[in-house]
Design an enzyme around this catalytic site. Sequence first.
Site, PDB file in Angstrom:
ATOM      1  N   HIS A 193     -78.889 -58.526  21.753  1.00 45.78           N
ATOM      2  CA  HIS A 193     -77.724 -57.744  21.280  1.00 45.78           C
ATOM      3  C   HIS A 193     -76.689 -57.601  22.401  1.00 45.78           C
ATOM      4  O   HIS A 193     -75.488 -57.656  22.157  1.00 45.78           O
ATOM      5  CB  HIS A 193     -78.149 -56.326  20.892  1.00 45.78           C
ATOM      6  CG  HIS A 193     -79.037 -56.236  19.690  1.00 45.78           C
ATOM      7  ND1 HIS A 193     -78.641 -56.618  18.435  1.00 45.78           N
ATOM      8  CD2 HIS A 193     -80.307 -55.762  19.542  1.00 45.78           C
ATOM      9  CE1 HIS A 193     -79.617 -56.387  17.560  1.00 45.78           C
ATOM     10  NE2 HIS A 193     -80.646 -55.878  18.213  1.00 45.78           N
ATOM     11  N   TYR A 208     -77.358 -46.445  15.754  1.00 45.28           N
ATOM     12  CA  TYR A 208     -78.126 -47.670  16.040  1.00 45.28           C
ATOM     13  C   TYR A 208     -77.523 -48.385  17.264  1.00 45.28           C
ATOM     14  O   TYR A 208     -76.336 -48.760  17.250  1.00 45.28           O
ATOM     15  CB  TYR A 208     -77.961 -48.542  14.802  1.00 45.28           C
ATOM     16  CG  TYR A 208     -78.971 -49.605  14.505  1.00 45.28           C
ATOM     17  CD1 TYR A 208     -80.334 -49.350  14.518  1.00 45.28           C
ATOM     18  CD2 TYR A 208     -78.541 -50.876  14.122  1.00 45.28           C
ATOM     19  CE1 TYR A 208     -81.231 -50.341  14.178  1.00 45.28           C
ATOM     20  CE2 TYR A 208     -79.431 -51.868  13.766  1.00 45.28           C
ATOM     21  CZ  TYR A 208     -80.778 -51.587  13.802  1.00 45.28           C
ATOM     22  OH  TYR A 208     -81.668 -52.562  13.450  1.00 45.28           O
ATOM     23  N   HIS A 215     -90.855 -47.156  21.529  1.00 43.42           N
ATOM     24  CA  HIS A 215     -89.749 -48.031  21.958  1.00 43.42           C
ATOM     25  C   HIS A 215     -88.526 -47.141  22.125  1.00 43.42           C
ATOM     26  O   HIS A 215     -88.073 -46.528  21.160  1.00 43.42           O
ATOM     27  CB  HIS A 215     -89.532 -49.087  20.863  1.00 43.42           C
ATOM     28  CG  HIS A 215     -88.318 -49.954  20.998  1.00 43.42           C
ATOM     29  ND1 HIS A 215     -88.374 -51.279  21.370  1.00 43.42           N
ATOM     30  CD2 HIS A 215     -87.001 -49.711  20.768  1.00 43.42           C
ATOM     31  CE1 HIS A 215     -87.163 -51.810  21.360  1.00 43.42           C
ATOM     32  NE2 HIS A 215     -86.299 -50.869  20.999  1.00 43.42           N
ATOM     33  N   HIS A 222     -84.507 -46.173  23.833  1.00 43.05           N
ATOM     34  CA  HIS A 222     -83.220 -46.659  24.362  1.00 43.05           C
ATOM     35  C   HIS A 222     -82.658 -45.575  25.274  1.00 43.05           C
ATOM     36  O   HIS A 222     -82.852 -44.378  25.035  1.00 43.05           O
ATOM     37  CB  HIS A 222     -82.249 -46.990  23.216  1.00 43.05           C
ATOM     38  CG  HIS A 222     -82.505 -48.338  22.625  1.00 43.05           C
ATOM     39  ND1 HIS A 222     -81.875 -49.477  23.051  1.00 43.05           N
ATOM     40  CD2 HIS A 222     -83.371 -48.726  21.658  1.00 43.05           C
ATOM     41  CE1 HIS A 222     -82.320 -50.520  22.365  1.00 43.05           C
ATOM     42  NE2 HIS A 222     -83.240 -50.093  21.507  1.00 43.05           N
ATOM     43  N   SER A 254     -84.246 -46.067  18.056  1.00 41.55           N
ATOM     44  CA  SER A 254     -83.212 -47.120  18.063  1.00 41.55           C
ATOM     45  C   SER A 254     -81.873 -46.638  18.605  1.00 41.55           C
ATOM     46  O   SER A 254     -81.090 -47.426  19.127  1.00 41.55           O
ATOM     47  CB  SER A 254     -82.959 -47.609  16.634  1.00 41.55           C
ATOM     48  OG  SER A 254     -84.145 -47.891  15.979  1.00 41.55           O
ATOM     49  N   ARG A 307     -85.398 -60.238  23.329  1.00 36.79           N
ATOM     50  CA  ARG A 307     -85.091 -59.983  21.906  1.00 36.79           C
ATOM     51  C   ARG A 307     -84.068 -58.848  21.821  1.00 36.79           C
ATOM     52  O   ARG A 307     -82.950 -59.040  21.380  1.00 36.79           O
ATOM     53  CB  ARG A 307     -86.386 -59.656  21.143  1.00 36.79           C
ATOM     54  CG  ARG A 307     -86.257 -59.753  19.629  1.00 36.79           C
ATOM     55  CD  ARG A 307     -85.655 -58.527  19.000  1.00 36.79           C
ATOM     56  NE  ARG A 307     -86.369 -57.319  19.389  1.00 36.79           N
ATOM     57  CZ  ARG A 307     -85.841 -56.105  19.282  1.00 36.79           C
ATOM     58  NH1 ARG A 307     -84.627 -55.914  18.828  1.00 36.79           N
ATOM     59  NH2 ARG A 307     -86.534 -55.034  19.662  1.00 36.79           N
ATOM     60  N   ASP A 308     -84.397 -57.652  22.314  1.00 38.56           N
ATOM     61  CA  ASP A 308     -83.446 -56.532  22.243  1.00 38.56           C
ATOM     62  C   ASP A 308     -82.215 -56.852  23.099  1.00 38.56           C
ATOM     63  O   ASP A 308     -81.078 -56.504  22.745  1.00 38.56           O
ATOM     64  CB  ASP A 308     -84.127 -55.241  22.735  1.00 38.56           C
ATOM     65  CG  ASP A 308     -83.605 -54.003  22.048  1.00 38.56           C
ATOM     66  OD1 ASP A 308     -82.387 -53.855  21.962  1.00 38.56           O
ATOM     67  OD2 ASP A 308     -84.419 -53.156  21.619  1.00 38.56           O
TER      68      ASP A 308
HETATM   69  C1  LIG Z   1     -83.310 -54.720  15.086  1.00 34.02           C
HETATM   70  C2  LIG Z   1     -83.344 -53.649  16.138  1.00 34.02           C
HETATM   71  O1  LIG Z   1     -82.588 -54.063  17.242  1.00 34.02           O
HETATM   72  C3  LIG Z   1     -84.766 -53.292  16.499  1.00 34.02           C
HETATM   73  C4  LIG Z   1     -84.829 -52.388  17.663  1.00 34.02           C
HETATM   74  O2  LIG Z   1     -85.101 -52.801  18.779  1.00 34.02           O
HETATM   75  C5  LIG Z   1     -84.479 -50.983  17.498  1.00 34.02           C
HETATM   76  O3  LIG Z   1     -84.328 -50.514  16.353  1.00 34.02           O
HETATM   77  O4  LIG Z   1     -84.345 -50.318  18.529  1.00 34.02           O
HETATM   78 MN   LIG Z   2     -84.331 -51.552  20.374  1.00 34.03          MN
END
Ligand SMILES: C[C@H](O)CC(=O)C(=O)O
Ligand SMILES: [Mn+2]
Length: 340
Positions: free
Chosen positions: A19, A287, A196, A198, A169, A15-16
């Site tokens: 991107h 983001y 979560h 990054h 994020s 899912r991630d």
């Molecule tokens: C929609 C985003 O990609 C959700 C996410 O994984 C994040 O904010 O980090």
């Molecule tokens: Mn993410």
Amino acid sequence: MTKKHDIFITEVALRDGSHAISHQFTVEQVLKVTKALDEAKVPYIEVSHGDGLAGSSLQYGLSLTNEFDLIEAAVSACEYSKISALLLPGIGTLQELKQAARLGIKMARIATHVTEADVSAQHISLSKELGLETVGFLMMSHMAPVEKLVEQAKLMESYGADIVYVVDSAGALLPFEVRERISALRQNLSVEIGFHGHNNLSLAMANTLVAIEEGATRIDGSIRCLGAGAGNTQTEVLVAVLERLGIQTGINVYKMMDLAEEVVAHILQKPQEIDRDSLVLGYAGVYSSFILHAQKAANHFGIDSRDILIKLGELKVVGGQEDMIVDIAAGISEKKLLSK
Ligand SMILES: C[C@H](O)CC(=O)C(=O)O
Ligand SMILES: [Mn+2]
């Protein structure tokens, strides 16, 4: 670090990581990866467009494959793992949530900007009605003070969320900031807490360990760092580190290493590393999923993608405002031309 934690990992590469590959997953890739994750005994696997259900659009990027076909394939490949889907209210609707539930997801993660939990009430309550384990996912958590985060998390808890996540994020949080956020949620909520991360500042692993120390029991990772920006906490590494710490995840580290090396490395368009653009994401608090949009706009206007990202950070642009990226790039380019 004590041994009392039992951590449940959600693998988010499908899912991630969407991107990072411009939402080009195929059914074959999803089948292969989910089957191997299932064999490695990963408890949860998230599958959807990078921006959640119904994210496929000009604004966020068109998917190669209908995400419901990907979800169906993932569900069919799993005997052990539970499939999760992400939904951002306003992008996805109750209809898509129902459709994903019909296809067999067992967990729904309802994501909002950190100050906008109130838009998740309907989606969280429908998710519970559908019998799904339900997560409230507070994105861009670095943008709100701790008290605000607690207030918003409590809203999600009051709507029925079983778990509330601190979502970094932008990969911008520093370890002490993760510590204060997780600790405050732990003190003020009764539900489980998740984290979560990054890896834009190379802190995803450190931040994850701090989150676990403070009581987070739900942790996200992406295998081979297949996630937006520099990717997430690298799942196979996390599993190995937690094993060294005596914290049980139930996941087979050798199988994860093999999957990372033999399959996922070949899905990546380039190896995941902290390059100058992903570093700027963490540095400027942007983001992570904006990175490819900013690079595309930079190419189009012949400008430095870092200038776009820095401006996005200054303007505090948040998920959902992807159209601002081209506006900002056009403005920078115009200024550049006028100054010649
Ligand atoms: C929609 C985003 O990609 C959700 C996410 O994984 C994040 O904010 O980090
Ligand atoms: Mn993410």
